[in-house]
Scaffold this active site. Structure first.
Site, PDB file in Angstrom:
ATOM      1  N   LYS A   1       0.883  -1.313  -0.009  1.00  0.00           N
ATOM      2  CA  LYS A   1       0.067  -0.010  -0.261  1.00  0.00           C
ATOM      3  C   LYS A   1       0.829   1.183   0.024  1.00  0.00           C
ATOM      4  O   LYS A   1       1.185   1.564   1.047  1.00  0.00           O
ATOM      5  CB  LYS A   1      -0.838  -0.012   1.263  1.00  0.00           C
ATOM      6  CG  LYS A   1      -2.266   0.569   1.148  1.00  0.00           C
ATOM      7  CD  LYS A   1      -2.250   2.100   0.897  1.00  0.00           C
ATOM      8  CE  LYS A   1      -1.974   2.975   2.088  1.00  0.00           C
ATOM      9  NZ  LYS A   1      -1.690   4.520   1.826  1.00  0.00           N
TER      10      LYS A   1
ATOM     11  N   GLY B   1       6.491   4.874   8.568  1.00  0.00           N
ATOM     12  CA  GLY B   1       5.816   5.959   8.634  1.00  0.00           C
ATOM     13  C   GLY B   1       5.876   6.651   9.933  1.00  0.00           C
ATOM     14  O   GLY B   1       6.658   6.588  10.849  1.00  0.00           O
ATOM     15  N   SER B   2       4.591   7.225  10.412  1.00  0.00           N
ATOM     16  CA  SER B   2       4.540   7.921  11.397  1.00  0.00           C
ATOM     17  C   SER B   2       4.574   7.137  12.790  1.00  0.00           C
ATOM     18  O   SER B   2       3.881   6.159  12.648  1.00  0.00           O
ATOM     19  CB  SER B   2       3.571   9.185  11.472  1.00  0.00           C
ATOM     20  OG  SER B   2       2.331   8.393  11.489  1.00  0.00           O
ATOM     21  N   THR B   3       5.045   7.758  13.827  1.00  0.00           N
ATOM     22  CA  THR B   3       4.725   6.950  15.227  1.00  0.00           C
ATOM     23  C   THR B   3       3.467   6.773  15.538  1.00  0.00           C
ATOM     24  O   THR B   3       3.141   5.596  16.144  1.00  0.00           O
ATOM     25  CB  THR B   3       5.741   7.426  16.372  1.00  0.00           C
ATOM     26  OG1 THR B   3       7.172   7.399  16.066  1.00  0.00           O
ATOM     27  CG2 THR B   3       5.541   6.867  17.637  1.00  0.00           C
TER      28      THR B   3
ATOM     29  N   GLY C   1       1.924   3.759  13.564  1.00  0.00           N
ATOM     30  CA  GLY C   1       2.678   2.666  13.932  1.00  0.00           C
ATOM     31  C   GLY C   1       2.199   2.208  14.992  1.00  0.00           C
ATOM     32  O   GLY C   1       1.724   0.807  15.132  1.00  0.00           O
TER      33      GLY C   1
ATOM     34  N   GLU D   1       9.160   0.853  11.365  1.00  0.00           N
ATOM     35  CA  GLU D   1      10.329   1.823  11.110  1.00  0.00           C
ATOM     36  C   GLU D   1       9.506   3.243  11.290  1.00  0.00           C
ATOM     37  O   GLU D   1       9.088   3.766  10.306  1.00  0.00           O
ATOM     38  CB  GLU D   1      10.966   1.747   9.826  1.00  0.00           C
ATOM     39  CG  GLU D   1      11.441   0.353   9.284  1.00  0.00           C
ATOM     40  CD  GLU D   1      12.723   0.165   9.828  1.00  0.00           C
ATOM     41  OE1 GLU D   1      13.316   0.967  10.624  1.00  0.00           O
ATOM     42  OE2 GLU D   1      13.252  -0.943   9.806  1.00  0.00           O
TER      43      GLU D   1
ATOM     44  N   CYS E   1      13.595  10.085   7.851  1.00  0.00           N
ATOM     45  CA  CYS E   1      13.359   9.630   9.290  1.00  0.00           C
ATOM     46  C   CYS E   1      14.683   9.769  10.268  1.00  0.00           C
ATOM     47  O   CYS E   1      14.437  10.101  11.211  1.00  0.00           O
ATOM     48  CB  CYS E   1      12.833   8.173   9.099  1.00  0.00           C
ATOM     49  SG  CYS E   1      13.682   6.928   8.234  1.00  0.00           S
TER      50      CYS E   1
ATOM     51  N   GLU F   1       9.435  15.439  16.138  1.00  0.00           N
ATOM     52  CA  GLU F   1       9.773  15.115  14.663  1.00  0.00           C
ATOM     53  C   GLU F   1       9.249  16.249  13.794  1.00  0.00           C
ATOM     54  O   GLU F   1       7.900  16.109  13.607  1.00  0.00           O
ATOM     55  CB  GLU F   1       9.618  13.841  14.014  1.00  0.00           C
ATOM     56  CG  GLU F   1      10.029  13.604  12.755  1.00  0.00           C
ATOM     57  CD  GLU F   1       9.933  12.149  12.159  1.00  0.00           C
ATOM     58  OE1 GLU F   1       8.866  11.709  12.274  1.00  0.00           O
ATOM     59  OE2 GLU F   1      10.970  11.677  11.834  1.00  0.00           O
TER      60      GLU F   1
HETATM   61  P1  NAI Z   1       1.612   8.515   7.975  1.00  0.00           P
HETATM   62  O1  NAI Z   1       2.211   7.531   8.968  1.00  0.00           O
HETATM   63  O2  NAI Z   1       0.104   8.546   7.994  1.00  0.00           O
HETATM   64  O3  NAI Z   1       1.839   7.666   6.534  1.00  0.00           O
HETATM   65  C1  NAI Z   1       2.526   6.591   6.118  1.00  0.00           C
HETATM   66  C2  NAI Z   1       1.868   5.644   5.568  1.00  0.00           C
HETATM   67  O4  NAI Z   1       0.949   4.969   6.450  1.00  0.00           O
HETATM   68  C3  NAI Z   1       0.999   5.816   4.222  1.00  0.00           C
HETATM   69  O5  NAI Z   1       1.060   4.826   3.185  1.00  0.00           O
HETATM   70  C4  NAI Z   1      -0.351   5.909   4.929  1.00  0.00           C
HETATM   71  O6  NAI Z   1      -1.407   5.852   3.894  1.00  0.00           O
HETATM   72  C5  NAI Z   1      -0.454   4.643   5.780  1.00  0.00           C
HETATM   73  N1  NAI Z   1      -1.506   4.951   6.973  1.00  0.00           N
HETATM   74  C6  NAI Z   1      -1.837   6.111   7.421  1.00  0.00           C
HETATM   75  N2  NAI Z   1      -2.996   5.851   8.527  1.00  0.00           N
HETATM   76  C7  NAI Z   1      -3.193   4.561   8.268  1.00  0.00           C
HETATM   77  C8  NAI Z   1      -3.769   3.627   9.178  1.00  0.00           C
HETATM   78  N3  NAI Z   1      -4.654   3.947   9.990  1.00  0.00           N
HETATM   79  N4  NAI Z   1      -3.909   2.039   8.960  1.00  0.00           N
HETATM   80  C9  NAI Z   1      -2.835   1.786   8.034  1.00  0.00           C
HETATM   81  N5  NAI Z   1      -2.009   2.539   6.953  1.00  0.00           N
HETATM   82  C10 NAI Z   1      -2.174   4.061   7.533  1.00  0.00           C
HETATM   83  O7  NAI Z   1       2.512   9.726   7.874  1.00  0.00           O
HETATM   84  P2  NAI Z   1       1.983  11.178   7.455  1.00  0.00           P
HETATM   85  O8  NAI Z   1       0.650  11.595   7.862  1.00  0.00           O
HETATM   86  O9  NAI Z   1       2.093  11.133   5.854  1.00  0.00           O
HETATM   87  O10 NAI Z   1       3.129  11.932   7.686  1.00  0.00           O
HETATM   88  C11 NAI Z   1       3.010  12.408   9.151  1.00  0.00           C
HETATM   89  C12 NAI Z   1       4.440  12.641   9.789  1.00  0.00           C
HETATM   90  O11 NAI Z   1       4.697  11.226   9.845  1.00  0.00           O
HETATM   91  C13 NAI Z   1       5.598  13.228   9.235  1.00  0.00           C
HETATM   92  O12 NAI Z   1       5.579  14.578   9.368  1.00  0.00           O
HETATM   93  C14 NAI Z   1       6.605  12.627   9.725  1.00  0.00           C
HETATM   94  O13 NAI Z   1       7.122  13.210  10.916  1.00  0.00           O
HETATM   95  C15 NAI Z   1       6.282  11.189   9.938  1.00  0.00           C
HETATM   96  N6  NAI Z   1       6.643  10.286   8.790  1.00  0.00           N
HETATM   97  C16 NAI Z   1       7.937   9.325   9.066  1.00  0.00           C
HETATM   98  C17 NAI Z   1       8.282   8.781   7.896  1.00  0.00           C
HETATM   99  C18 NAI Z   1       9.429   7.751   8.115  1.00  0.00           C
HETATM  100  O14 NAI Z   1      10.218   7.744   7.173  1.00  0.00           O
HETATM  101  N7  NAI Z   1       9.762   7.343   9.305  1.00  0.00           N
HETATM  102  C19 NAI Z   1       7.683   8.678   6.481  1.00  0.00           C
HETATM  103  C20 NAI Z   1       6.428   9.436   6.680  1.00  0.00           C
HETATM  104  C21 NAI Z   1       5.951  10.362   7.704  1.00  0.00           C
END
Ligand code: NAI
Ligand code: MG
Length: 497
Positions: A191, A244-246, A249, A266, A300, A400
């Site tokens: 996804k 993705g985000s904590t 996660g 991660e 990250c 972050e």
């Molecule tokens: P996010 O954690 O919402 O998105 C990452 C992935 O998770 C995307 O594919 C999203 O569609 C999916 N996702 C979102 N909600 C979900 C749920 N309830 N169930 C399953 N999958 C879900 O991150 P977002 O909102 O785009 O960014 C927010 C913050 O997260 C950023 O400002 C940053 O601090 C952090 N982040 C960290 C990353 C890393 O590399 N560790 C990458 C992206 C964001």
């Protein structure tokens, strides 16, 4: 600054012009509902194209296809054949490298040259590294203290993997999950992030071309709360691999607990980058700027807290300002650009808000601090920003930001430094700049971080594990450790008596 008017290459134009499908059960299809959503170019906010919007029913089809493939052709495929398919996919990514780099650049905003040299090249290298593994996965003979017992272990794939991917390195993160999962013998439903779906969808086409059996790889584009949540809740998914985000996660781990699904996470970071008093200042400053401003800070493992010894604060700040002056923000497809926009309006608003909070909590703005206007005003551009004199417990020192914002902290001695560097809920990475070997090794041992870089930063290799301590998550990408997280260990007892 004048922007060169840019037109997409013929290969990218052709990809954007067609009705792009998502990969389910070996075919490129639309969502069952027929719904599509837009993806835009963050350099100007304009729509690039639309992609299928998967919902729970589409995830169900993909999970069933992956389950059938796991128990069918893929499950009985010889290791060498599995390895050859991964190598073939690497070749196809290489043959289409320029197109993939350009797609990554227009969808995410990053400089196309960086996308080619890092995102796409590292994806190729990663696929080739893991292409070598299927023929090397072995078990052990165990010396049990019981007569006439022959005991051995077998490594077996965990089953169907749900991979949830972020938008900062869309193709590379997709490959970081896919390559070890496939090498281990799993099948996968990916996804991608809704902000950056294009390179994963193009990869889906290449998966078909490479000749993978239907259902081994499925790539469903959609939103987190819809397609992502459906994947986490699906009974045929055995493991979720997430970057993705904590916050998300934590929610995934909670929901996966219902089915005792395997989970690897991660997550975020607030990584300390440490400059000891003996460091080569110009090298440390160049490294520190790279650590926070690469990918516009949306990494990250970004070195977002710079801890500088008081005795060298002034020359460090001057050297950092000189590094910032060299940065050339602009559209990623312009060859002169060294820093692209943030990925979305949402991320732009988030960064702006954090800088405002920093200002209100007393930060001195050494440079930057505002959105970039002029020719770049319609895109999500933000100035490279350095904040000084912020208390350790201030929001901008703890949370972050995921943008081009560096917080500089000043320290006096090594014990204090270690305590303050570790005073974070995160533990993803750390940097150390010094020529003193014993301090370097002391810090490497003492820092709460999954990766410690000494006189370098953000170095990666397919052989090397990467992942977090504390709230930065658990499980490792890269190397043997990544393979292990997609495998069970089975013990077999043979009574020879
Ligand atoms: P996010 O954690 O919402 O998105 C990452 C992935 O998770 C995307 O594919 C999203 O569609 C999916 N996702 C979102 N909600 C979900 C749920 N309830 N169930 C399953 N999958 C879900 O991150 P977002 O909102 O785009 O960014 C927010 C913050 O997260 C950023 O400002 C940053 O601090 C952090 N982040 C960290 C990353 C890393 O590399 N560790 C990458 C992206 C964001
Ligand atoms: Mg986009």
């Amino acid at each position: 600054m004048e922007q060169i008017v840019y037109t997409h290459s013929p290969a990218v134009r052709a990809f954007l012009a067609k009705e792009i499908g998502m990969l389910v059960n070996g075919r490129l299809i639309a969502a069952e509902s027929g719904k599509r959503f837009e993806t835009c170019d963050p350099a100007d906010g304009k729509r690039l194209t639309t992609v299928p919007q998967a919902a729970a029913s589409d995830i169900d089809l993909a999970a069933k296809a992956a389950h059938a493939a796991f128990h069918g052709e893929w499950g009985s495929m010889l290791p060498a054949t599995r390895g050859n398919l991964l190598w073939r996919l690497a070749d196809l990514v290489e043959q289409n490298a320029d197109q993939l780099a350009e797609l990554e650049s227009i969808d995410n905003g990053k400089p196309a040259a960086f996308a080619r040299a890092v995102d796409v090249q590292w994806a190729i290298d990663h696929l080739r590294y893991f292409a070598g593994w299927p023929t090397k996965i072995d078990g052990e003979n165990l010396p049990v203290s019981q007569p006439d017992m022959h005991v051995y272990t077998r490594k077996q794939p965990v089953g169907v993997v749900g991979a949830i991917i972020p938008w900062n390195f869309p193709l590379l993160m997709c490959v970081w999950k896919l390559a070890p999962a496939l090498a281990a013998g799993c099948t996968v439903v990916v996804k991608p992030a809704e902000q950056t779906p294009l390179t994963a969808l193009r990869l889906g086409e290449l998966v078909i071309e490479a000749g993978f059996p239907a259902g081994v790889v499925n790539i469903c584009t959609g939103f987190g709360e819809e397609a992502g949540a459906a994947l986490v809740g699906h009974p045929l998914i055995d493991k979720i691999a997430f970057t993705g985000s904590t916050a998300v996660g934590r929610e995934i781990a909670r929901r996966a607990a219902d089915d005792i699904k395997h989970v690897s996470l991660e997550l975020g970071g607030k990584s300390p980058n440490i400059v000891l008093p003996d460091a080569d200042i110009s090298r440390a400053a160049a490294g520190a700027a790279q650590a926070i401003f690469y990918e516009t800070g949306q990494v990250c493992s970004a070195g977002s807290r710079l801890l500088v010894h008081r005795s060298i604060l002034e020359p460090m700040i001057e050297a950092l300002k000189a590094e910032v002056a060299k940065i050339n923000p602009g559209r990623g497809t312009n060859a002169a650009t060294t820093m692209g926009p943030l990925v979305s309006k949402e991320q732009h608003d988030r960064v702006k808000k954090y800088v405002e909070i920093g200002r209100n909590q007393g930060a001195e703005i050494v440079c930057g601090g505002r959105p970039i206007d002029g020719d770049l005003a319609s895109g999500f551009f933000f100035e490279p920003t350095i904040l000084l004199n912020v208390p350790d417990d201030a929001t901008v020192c703890q949370e972050e930001i995921f943008g081009p914002v560096l917080v500089v902290q000043v320290y006096d001695d090594l014990d204090e430094l270690i305590r303050r560097a570790n005073a974070s809920e995160y533990g993803l990475a750390a940097g150390v700049w010094t020529r003193d070997l014993s301090n370097a090794h002391k810090l490497a041992a003492a820092l709460d971080a999954g990766s410690v870089w000494v006189n370098c930063y953000n170095s990666f290799d397919p052989s090397t594990p990467f992942g977090g301590f504390k709230k930065s998550g658990y499980g490792r990408d890269g190397g043997r450790a990544a393979l292990d997280k997609f495998m069970h260990t089975k013990s077999v007892w043979m009574n020879l008596a």
